[in-house]
Design an enzyme around this catalytic site. Structure first.
Site, PDB file in Angstrom:
ATOM      1  N   SER A  38     -23.761  35.473 -11.544  1.00  0.00           N
ATOM      2  CA  SER A  38     -24.684  35.428 -12.682  1.00  0.00           C
ATOM      3  C   SER A  38     -24.800  34.029 -13.259  1.00  0.00           C
ATOM      4  CB  SER A  38     -24.210  36.378 -13.791  1.00  0.00           C
ATOM      5  OG  SER A  38     -24.187  37.698 -13.339  1.00  0.00           O
ATOM      6  N   ARG A  93     -17.782  39.293  -9.901  1.00  0.00           N
ATOM      7  CA  ARG A  93     -17.019  39.209 -11.156  1.00  0.00           C
ATOM      8  C   ARG A  93     -17.671  38.267 -12.159  1.00  0.00           C
ATOM      9  NH1 ARG A  93     -12.422  42.054 -10.149  1.00  0.00           N
ATOM     10  NH2 ARG A  93     -12.019  42.436  -7.936  1.00  0.00           N
ATOM     11  N   GLY A  94     -18.993  38.178 -12.080  1.00  0.00           N
ATOM     12  CA  GLY A  94     -19.766  37.365 -13.004  1.00  0.00           C
ATOM     13  C   GLY A  94     -20.184  36.018 -12.454  1.00  0.00           C
ATOM     14  N   PHE A  95     -19.557  35.593 -11.351  1.00  0.00           N
ATOM     15  CA  PHE A  95     -19.847  34.269 -10.806  1.00  0.00           C
ATOM     16  C   PHE A  95     -21.282  34.170 -10.302  1.00  0.00           C
ATOM     17  CE2 PHE A  95     -19.657  30.800  -7.698  1.00  0.00           C
ATOM     18  CZ  PHE A  95     -19.012  29.825  -8.445  1.00  0.00           C
ATOM     19  N   TYR A 151      -7.787  51.400 -17.111  1.00  0.00           N
ATOM     20  CA  TYR A 151      -8.561  50.467 -17.936  1.00  0.00           C
ATOM     21  C   TYR A 151      -8.119  50.619 -19.392  1.00  0.00           C
ATOM     22  CZ  TYR A 151     -11.647  50.292 -13.827  1.00  0.00           C
ATOM     23  OH  TYR A 151     -12.165  50.173 -12.554  1.00  0.00           O
TER      24      TYR A 151
END
Length: 343
Positions: A215, A211-213, A60
């Site tokens: 939300s 992956r945020g979808f 990361y």
């Protein structure tokens, strides 16, 4: 600590907060790195809220997320957390990952992580991706030595096949397997989850919000920046996206009736899969963190779980998890130990 229950992860004694914090997006892959002081404040807020299971990796950044956590953990914070990091992805070339699992690399990677994190030991050390050139027994054999030396406390695998998990566990008990598991990534339920449960291995669910979808649905895709690698994911493109929008709409509709947010519903679903599962949603905003932690108090009825199953059963989502041929558990078989010649 406020209202975050604790769970046992695996059967070797590791205890963590029932929900963790994925730290990747603070530094890498999802757009530009976020301001360091803000991210340190977020990490401290998480720990003070009872979310003490922190997840990072040497890739990361690379390296910058571990450095960030090292700063956040100074001043006595280290003793309050369960710290997980990973090794194995050396880098990226031609849109493919370079994977290393040989003993010399395992040891060198850990020494680098310990230095960046400013710690003497890591609570949970994962092999981030499986090196298909090195027998898993060889990689785990070196990890076992690092446990004996007190540099790591527990061993984990990420994106490993059921057979790889079995072979690894025979060398040294595996405490946790990290995998992508959410309402829209469910193929691990067929073989990998049952294998973990048979062997007493904890399950750490990354990207539990799709992956945020899960939300914000298609709004997420519309707002991705050019340096956000999610824009390349097949699930976020063309006809796949149009199909997947309808799944989010169903999730959102049930969440509205339930009186919670779509992300809280998605996280609650993971929590209802068992007390051996710990989701690690990532965020860069304190308000989103607070919303995510609210999922721990969302209770789903059998009828609601059945309704969810009716529109997000295994295979309902269209498109692959990754672009290109990124290494995942589906291709993580390693050679037999008898084939290995140490160099």
């Amino acid at each position: 600590m406020a209202g975050v229950r604790r769970i046992k992860l695996g059967s070797q004694g590791l205890e963590v907060s029932a929900q963790g914090l994925g730290c990747m997006s603070m530094s890498a892959f999802y757009g530009a790195p976020k301001p360091e002081p803000d991210m340190i404040k977020l990490i401290h807020h998480a720990v003070n809220s009872g979310v003490t299971f922190l997840d990072t990796s040497d890739i990361y950044g690379p390296f910058t997320n571990e450095i960030l956590l090292g700063k956040a953990l100074s001043g006595g914070v280290r003793d309050k957390v369960e710290l997980a990091t990973k090794f194995g992805i050396k880098g990226f070339a031609d849109n493919k990952m370079e994977i290393r699992g040989d003993p010399a690399y395992v040891r060198a990677a850990l020494e680098g992580s310990l230095k960046r994190l400013g710690v003497d030991s890591v609570d949970l050390y994962y092999q981030h991706r499986i090196d298909t050139r090195v027998p898993i027994e060889v990689t785990v054999g070196e990890l076992k030595k690092l446990v004996e030396e007190g540099k790591i406390k527990y061993i984990g695998l990420s994106e490993a096949s059921a057979s790889t998990i079995r072979r690894a566990h025979a060398v040294h008990p595996i405490t946790a397997v990290q995998l992508e598991w959410s309402l829209w990534s469910r193929d691990v339920e067929e073989e990998i989850i049952p294998t973990c449960r048979e062997l007493g291995i904890g399950i750490v669910a990354y990207s539990p919000l799709g992956r945020g979808f899960l939300s914000s649905g298609a709004k997420l895709v519309e707002n991705l920046t050019n340096d956000d690698h999610r824009q390349n994911f097949p699930r976020f493109q063309g006809e796949n996206l149009e199909h997947n929008k309808t799944i989010f709409e169903r999730v959102s509709d049930l969440a509205t009736r339930k009186g919670c947010t779509p992300s809280q519903l998605a996280l609650a679903w993971i929590h209802h899969q068992g007390n051996d599962v710990c989701p690690i949603p990532g965020t860069t905003k304190i308000e989103n963190f607070n919303q995510n932690i609210g999922a721990l108090s969302v209770k789903l009825t059998p009828e609601e779980l059945a309704e969810i199953e009716s529109f997000v059963s295994v295979g309902a989502v269209k498109g692959g998890r990754y672009q290109n041929d990124f290494n995942t558990w589906k291709n993580s078989e390693t050679p037999p130990l008898s084939s290995w010649k140490a160099t």
